[in-house]
Design an enzyme around this catalytic site. Structure first.
Site, PDB file in Angstrom:
ATOM      1  N   GLY A  74       0.723  -1.231  -0.077  1.00 28.67           N
ATOM      2  CA  GLY A  74       0.083  -0.126   0.186  1.00 28.67           C
ATOM      3  C   GLY A  74       0.798   1.137   0.064  1.00 28.67           C
TER       4      GLY A  74
ATOM      5  CD1 TRP B 259       4.512   2.823  -4.931  1.00 29.73           C
ATOM      6  CD2 TRP B 259       3.947   2.759  -6.866  1.00 29.73           C
ATOM      7  NE1 TRP B 259       5.554   2.676  -5.688  1.00 29.73           N
ATOM      8  CE2 TRP B 259       5.057   2.698  -6.986  1.00 29.73           C
ATOM      9  CE3 TRP B 259       2.961   2.671  -8.241  1.00 29.73           C
ATOM     10  CZ2 TRP B 259       5.833   2.604  -8.392  1.00 29.73           C
ATOM     11  CZ3 TRP B 259       3.752   2.696  -9.338  1.00 29.73           C
ATOM     12  CH2 TRP B 259       4.995   2.592  -9.142  1.00 29.73           C
TER      13      TRP B 259
ATOM     14  CG  ASP C  34      -1.716  -7.205  -4.521  1.00 22.88           C
ATOM     15  OD1 ASP C  34      -0.752  -6.563  -4.750  1.00 22.88           O
ATOM     16  OD2 ASP C  34      -1.653  -8.431  -4.406  1.00 22.88           O
TER      17      ASP C  34
ATOM     18  CG  ASP D  82      -5.691 -12.592 -11.781  1.00 21.84           C
ATOM     19  OD1 ASP D  82      -5.228 -11.637 -12.366  1.00 21.84           O
ATOM     20  OD2 ASP D  82      -5.541 -13.613 -12.161  1.00 21.84           O
TER      21      ASP D  82
ATOM     22  CG  ASP E 231       6.517  -0.685  -7.621  1.00 23.77           C
ATOM     23  OD1 ASP E 231       7.050  -0.811  -8.772  1.00 23.77           O
ATOM     24  OD2 ASP E 231       6.769  -0.954  -6.619  1.00 23.77           O
TER      25      ASP E 231
ATOM     26  CE  LYS F  86       8.672  -3.418 -10.049  1.00 14.69           C
ATOM     27  NZ  LYS F  86       8.976  -3.602  -8.660  1.00 14.69           N
TER      28      LYS F  86
END
EC number: 2.1.1.166
Length: 259
Positions: free
Chosen positions: A48, A50, A68, A89, A113, A153
């Site tokens: 958490g 971000w 998540d 998902d 990320d 990322k």
């Protein structure tokens, strides 16, 4: 003091759940991605860090949605009311539908990320990282409204340039960078993609259009599925063949081709 210790200690002192919070903070400072009042979706949001940075940026009128597979613990401070967490998902349609319902409309920013579970074999880990980045990118195309922004990322390696080219097709501008908060030994880089393009044309397209009006600067104006295309040197009532040379979220420019 090492860089790792510095950011770890800062996170502890300032109440962030992970040192990674500073990565989003630095990326946002670099390109001004998140604005006050925005709706932000964070993919792979646990634990958490971000979410906390995004919630600070969007302010009391903004919304941050974290997704998540792991449960994300509630936040204890005043940013809690700005954050909604979903366990699911994002590769599944039902999870994306839940996110869209929570957003209540177009999303302004999608960030990711996500990283794979590390195997220790770089080629495998890099391939998995690329797969996750592509999933995040495809999700961003579903969620973002016109001119929306995207951060993702990815580990450096094969096919990253191809992936960048794909992202550039759907955004006005893409910057590849590594924030100071990334560890020196890390091979991770971040794509900052600005200005989601939802136009029905792309740069380089050649098409026949009808000029339906003339703009204040004297350029002809064509409409392609409701999208305005400015064509210098064209007159109202003409049908001309053009090549698109610039695309903005709400309008574009094209050059008339000689017949």
């Amino acid at each position: 003091m090492t860089r790792k210790d510095d950011y770890y200690n800062r996170a502890k002192q300032q109440g962030y759940r992970s040192r990674a919070a500073y990565k989003l903070k630095q990326l946002d400072e670099l390109e001004n991605v998140i604005d006050e009042g925005d709706t932000v979706v964070d993919l792979g949001a646990a634990p958490g860090g971000w979410l906390q940075i995004a919630a600070e940026k969007v302010g009391s009128n903004g919304t941050v949605i974290g997704v998540d597979l792991q449960r994300i613990k509630d936040f204890d401070d005043d940013i809690d009311e700005r954050i909604e967490t979903l366990r699911g998902d994002m590769t599944q349609e039902r999870t994306r539908e839940r996110v869209m319902d929570a957003a209540g409309g177009d999303v302004d920013v999608v960030v990711s990320d996500m990283a794979p579970n590390m195997s220790g074999e770089y080629s495998l880990d890099q391939a998995r990282s690329l797969h996750l980045a592509r999933q995040a990118y495809e999700t961003s195309l579903e969620l973002l409204g016109p001119d929306g922004d995207f951060i993702v990322k990815i580990f450096e390696g094969p096919d990253v340039d191809e992936f960048k080219s794909d992202v550039e097709d759907d955004f006005q501008y893409v910057r590849v960078t590594s924030p100071k908060a990334s560890r020196k030994s890390s091979s991770e880089v971040y794509f900052i993609a600005k200005g989601r393009l939802t136009a029905p044309v792309r740069i380089g397209d050649e098409l026949e259009v009808e000029i339906i009006d003339v703009g204040g600067e004297g350029d002809g104006i064509a409409s392609v599925e409701g999208y305005r295309l400015f064509v210098p040197g064209a007159e109202e009532g003409e049908t001309v063949t053009v090549r698109v040379d610039d695309v903005k979220p709400n309008f574009g420019f094209a050059q008339r081709l000689e017949s």
